[in-house]
Design a protein around this motif. Structure first.
Motif, PDB file in Angstrom:
ATOM      1  N   SER A   1       0.836  -1.211   0.000  1.00  0.00           N
ATOM      2  CA  SER A   1       0.000   0.000   0.000  1.00  0.00           C
ATOM      3  C   SER A   1       0.863   1.250   0.000  1.00  0.00           C
ATOM      4  CB  SER A   1      -0.930   0.022   1.213  1.00  0.00           C
ATOM      5  OG  SER A   1      -1.936  -0.950   1.080  1.00  0.00           O
ATOM      6  N   LEU A   2       1.950   1.229   0.740  1.00  0.00           N
ATOM      7  CA  LEU A   2       2.862   2.366   0.777  1.00  0.00           C
ATOM      8  C   LEU A   2       3.492   2.585  -0.603  1.00  0.00           C
ATOM      9  CD1 LEU A   2       4.317   4.574   2.411  1.00  0.00           C
ATOM     10  CD2 LEU A   2       6.049   2.848   2.977  1.00  0.00           C
ATOM     11  N   LEU A   3       3.894   1.510  -1.255  1.00  0.00           N
ATOM     12  CA  LEU A   3       4.454   1.604  -2.600  1.00  0.00           C
ATOM     13  C   LEU A   3       3.451   2.254  -3.546  1.00  0.00           C
ATOM     14  CD1 LEU A   3       6.624   0.532  -4.849  1.00  0.00           C
ATOM     15  CD2 LEU A   3       4.806  -1.122  -5.235  1.00  0.00           C
ATOM     16  N   LEU A   4       2.214   1.767  -3.534  1.00  0.00           N
ATOM     17  CA  LEU A   4       1.188   2.316  -4.415  1.00  0.00           C
ATOM     18  C   LEU A   4       0.925   3.782  -4.099  1.00  0.00           C
ATOM     19  CD1 LEU A   4      -1.293  -0.697  -4.444  1.00  0.00           C
ATOM     20  CD2 LEU A   4       0.289  -0.012  -6.267  1.00  0.00           C
ATOM     21  N   TRP A   5       0.800   4.110  -2.817  1.00  0.00           N
ATOM     22  CA  TRP A   5       0.555   5.497  -2.405  1.00  0.00           C
ATOM     23  C   TRP A   5       1.662   6.408  -2.940  1.00  0.00           C
ATOM     24  CZ3 TRP A   5      -3.332   7.539   0.891  1.00  0.00           C
ATOM     25  CH2 TRP A   5      -3.146   8.873   1.245  1.00  0.00           C
ATOM     26  N   ASN A   6       2.919   6.014  -2.713  1.00  0.00           N
ATOM     27  CA  ASN A   6       4.051   6.834  -3.142  1.00  0.00           C
ATOM     28  C   ASN A   6       4.122   6.986  -4.659  1.00  0.00           C
ATOM     29  OD1 ASN A   6       4.922   7.363  -0.529  1.00  0.00           O
ATOM     30  ND2 ASN A   6       6.312   5.627  -0.489  1.00  0.00           N
ATOM     31  N   GLU A   7       3.810   5.931  -5.378  1.00  0.00           N
ATOM     32  CA  GLU A   7       3.861   5.969  -6.845  1.00  0.00           C
ATOM     33  C   GLU A   7       2.726   6.804  -7.440  1.00  0.00           C
ATOM     34  OE1 GLU A   7       6.005   4.624  -9.153  1.00  0.00           O
ATOM     35  OE2 GLU A   7       7.354   3.899  -7.588  1.00  0.00           O
TER      36      GLU A   7
ATOM     37  N   ALA B   1      -6.598   0.080 -13.418  1.00  0.00           N
ATOM     38  CA  ALA B   1      -5.616  -0.602 -14.275  1.00  0.00           C
ATOM     39  C   ALA B   1      -4.201  -0.091 -14.023  1.00  0.00           C
ATOM     40  CB  ALA B   1      -5.995  -0.425 -15.744  1.00  0.00           C
ATOM     41  N   ASP B   2      -4.056   1.195 -13.704  1.00  0.00           N
ATOM     42  CA  ASP B   2      -2.729   1.747 -13.394  1.00  0.00           C
ATOM     43  C   ASP B   2      -2.178   1.143 -12.108  1.00  0.00           C
ATOM     44  OD1 ASP B   2      -2.845   3.566 -15.619  1.00  0.00           O
ATOM     45  OD2 ASP B   2      -4.123   4.875 -14.393  1.00  0.00           O
ATOM     46  N   VAL B   3      -3.052   0.960 -11.137  1.00  0.00           N
ATOM     47  CA  VAL B   3      -2.657   0.325  -9.868  1.00  0.00           C
ATOM     48  C   VAL B   3      -2.214  -1.107 -10.146  1.00  0.00           C
ATOM     49  CG1 VAL B   3      -3.411  -0.330  -7.556  1.00  0.00           C
ATOM     50  CG2 VAL B   3      -4.249   1.809  -8.575  1.00  0.00           C
ATOM     51  N   ALA B   4      -3.003  -1.813 -10.953  1.00  0.00           N
ATOM     52  CA  ALA B   4      -2.664  -3.197 -11.296  1.00  0.00           C
ATOM     53  C   ALA B   4      -1.324  -3.273 -12.025  1.00  0.00           C
ATOM     54  CB  ALA B   4      -3.768  -3.815 -12.147  1.00  0.00           C
ATOM     55  N   ASP B   5      -1.070  -2.324 -12.916  1.00  0.00           N
ATOM     56  CA  ASP B   5       0.214  -2.293 -13.634  1.00  0.00           C
ATOM     57  C   ASP B   5       1.384  -2.199 -12.662  1.00  0.00           C
ATOM     58  OD1 ASP B   5      -1.103  -2.395 -16.082  1.00  0.00           O
ATOM     59  OD2 ASP B   5      -0.929  -0.237 -16.449  1.00  0.00           O
ATOM     60  N   LEU B   6       1.247  -1.353 -11.649  1.00  0.00           N
ATOM     61  CA  LEU B   6       2.307  -1.221 -10.644  1.00  0.00           C
ATOM     62  C   LEU B   6       2.505  -2.516  -9.869  1.00  0.00           C
ATOM     63  CD1 LEU B   6       1.534   2.359  -9.322  1.00  0.00           C
ATOM     64  CD2 LEU B   6       3.619   1.636 -10.506  1.00  0.00           C
ATOM     65  N   LEU B   7       1.417  -3.166  -9.520  1.00  0.00           N
ATOM     66  CA  LEU B   7       1.523  -4.430  -8.782  1.00  0.00           C
ATOM     67  C   LEU B   7       2.223  -5.500  -9.618  1.00  0.00           C
ATOM     68  CD1 LEU B   7      -1.980  -4.516  -7.070  1.00  0.00           C
ATOM     69  CD2 LEU B   7       0.231  -4.091  -5.973  1.00  0.00           C
ATOM     70  N   VAL B   8       1.860  -5.594 -10.889  1.00  0.00           N
ATOM     71  CA  VAL B   8       2.500  -6.573 -11.775  1.00  0.00           C
ATOM     72  C   VAL B   8       3.986  -6.253 -11.927  1.00  0.00           C
ATOM     73  CG1 VAL B   8       2.613  -7.396 -14.165  1.00  0.00           C
ATOM     74  CG2 VAL B   8       0.400  -7.158 -13.039  1.00  0.00           C
ATOM     75  N   GLU B   9       4.300  -4.980 -12.116  1.00  0.00           N
ATOM     76  CA  GLU B   9       5.690  -4.552 -12.308  1.00  0.00           C
ATOM     77  C   GLU B   9       6.559  -4.838 -11.089  1.00  0.00           C
ATOM     78  OE1 GLU B   9       8.074  -0.320 -12.632  1.00  0.00           O
ATOM     79  OE2 GLU B   9       6.033  -0.425 -13.420  1.00  0.00           O
ATOM     80  N   HIS B  10       6.052  -4.531  -9.899  1.00  0.00           N
ATOM     81  CA  HIS B  10       6.869  -4.641  -8.687  1.00  0.00           C
ATOM     82  C   HIS B  10       6.842  -6.025  -8.043  1.00  0.00           C
ATOM     83  CE1 HIS B  10       8.243  -0.499  -8.307  1.00  0.00           C
ATOM     84  NE2 HIS B  10       7.086  -0.171  -8.848  1.00  0.00           N
ATOM     85  N   TYR B  11       5.743  -6.748  -8.227  1.00  0.00           N
ATOM     86  CA  TYR B  11       5.612  -8.031  -7.534  1.00  0.00           C
ATOM     87  C   TYR B  11       5.523  -9.219  -8.482  1.00  0.00           C
ATOM     88  CZ  TYR B  11       4.863  -5.046  -3.510  1.00  0.00           C
ATOM     89  OH  TYR B  11       5.026  -4.106  -2.530  1.00  0.00           O
TER      90      TYR B  11
ATOM     91  N   VAL C   1      -4.934 -11.393 -10.749  1.00  0.00           N
ATOM     92  CA  VAL C   1      -4.769 -11.183  -9.312  1.00  0.00           C
ATOM     93  C   VAL C   1      -4.494  -9.707  -9.037  1.00  0.00           C
ATOM     94  CG1 VAL C   1      -3.307 -11.710  -7.304  1.00  0.00           C
ATOM     95  CG2 VAL C   1      -3.974 -13.530  -8.888  1.00  0.00           C
ATOM     96  N   ALA C   2      -3.649  -9.094  -9.864  1.00  0.00           N
ATOM     97  CA  ALA C   2      -3.320  -7.680  -9.694  1.00  0.00           C
ATOM     98  C   ALA C   2      -4.564  -6.806  -9.847  1.00  0.00           C
ATOM     99  CB  ALA C   2      -2.245  -7.267 -10.693  1.00  0.00           C
ATOM    100  N   MET C   3      -5.416  -7.100 -10.811  1.00  0.00           N
ATOM    101  CA  MET C   3      -6.639  -6.316 -11.004  1.00  0.00           C
ATOM    102  C   MET C   3      -7.567  -6.444  -9.798  1.00  0.00           C
ATOM    103  SD  MET C   3      -6.721  -4.427 -13.708  1.00  0.00           S
ATOM    104  CE  MET C   3      -8.452  -4.090 -13.959  1.00  0.00           C
ATOM    105  N   ARG C   4      -7.695  -7.646  -9.264  1.00  0.00           N
ATOM    106  CA  ARG C   4      -8.546  -7.862  -8.090  1.00  0.00           C
ATOM    107  C   ARG C   4      -7.996  -7.105  -6.877  1.00  0.00           C
ATOM    108  NH1 ARG C   4      -8.336 -13.318  -7.629  1.00  0.00           N
ATOM    109  NH2 ARG C   4      -6.679 -13.158  -6.119  1.00  0.00           N
ATOM    110  N   ASP C   5      -6.693  -7.209  -6.663  1.00  0.00           N
ATOM    111  CA  ASP C   5      -6.060  -6.514  -5.534  1.00  0.00           C
ATOM    112  C   ASP C   5      -6.121  -4.992  -5.708  1.00  0.00           C
ATOM    113  OD1 ASP C   5      -5.527  -9.002  -4.501  1.00  0.00           O
ATOM    114  OD2 ASP C   5      -3.369  -8.928  -4.888  1.00  0.00           O
ATOM    115  N   ALA C   6      -5.925  -4.525  -6.928  1.00  0.00           N
ATOM    116  CA  ALA C   6      -5.981  -3.094  -7.209  1.00  0.00           C
ATOM    117  C   ALA C   6      -7.378  -2.544  -6.933  1.00  0.00           C
ATOM    118  CB  ALA C   6      -5.575  -2.827  -8.659  1.00  0.00           C
ATOM    119  N   ALA C   7      -8.391  -3.268  -7.377  1.00  0.00           N
ATOM    120  CA  ALA C   7      -9.771  -2.832  -7.142  1.00  0.00           C
ATOM    121  C   ALA C   7     -10.074  -2.778  -5.649  1.00  0.00           C
ATOM    122  CB  ALA C   7     -10.745  -3.765  -7.860  1.00  0.00           C
TER     123      ALA C   7
END
Length: 87
Positions: free
Chosen positions: A38-44, A53-63, A69-75
């Motif tokens: 969450s901190l990573l997403l907040w800072n980015e 979709a932008d949130v999901a992109d960050l999750l896929v890129e970093h993790y 799974v990234a889309m579900r977590d991002a939502a």
């Protein structure tokens, strides 16, 4: 959507918490603590317009997780921020 710029993340007692800038006497019984992702997403995303979709992109890129799974977590992350009135 965009993270409300009135809120900032500060480290307190080893935790990253969201606070409202410039508010004295804030109710600290409702502390919003951010985990590592969450901190990573907040800072980015702070200060930027973004979609789920932008949130999901960050999750896929970093993790390196599956896009589905990234889309579900991002939502879920966006829904939680919205429920806490941080967007």
């Amino acid at each position: 959507m965009k993270i409300n710029e009135a809120y900032k993340v500060r480290e307190m007692a080893g935790e990253h918490v969201v606070i409202m800038q410039g508010r004295l006497g804030v109710d600290m019984t409702r502390v919003i603590s951010l985990n590592e992702s969450s901190l990573l997403l907040w800072n980015e995303l702070q200060g930027k317009e973004f979609e789920v979709a932008d949130v999901a992109d960050l999750l896929v890129e970093h993790y390196e997780i599956d896009r589905e799974v990234a889309m579900r977590d991002a939502a879920a992350w966006v829904e939680k921020l919205a429920a806490c009135k941080l967007l």
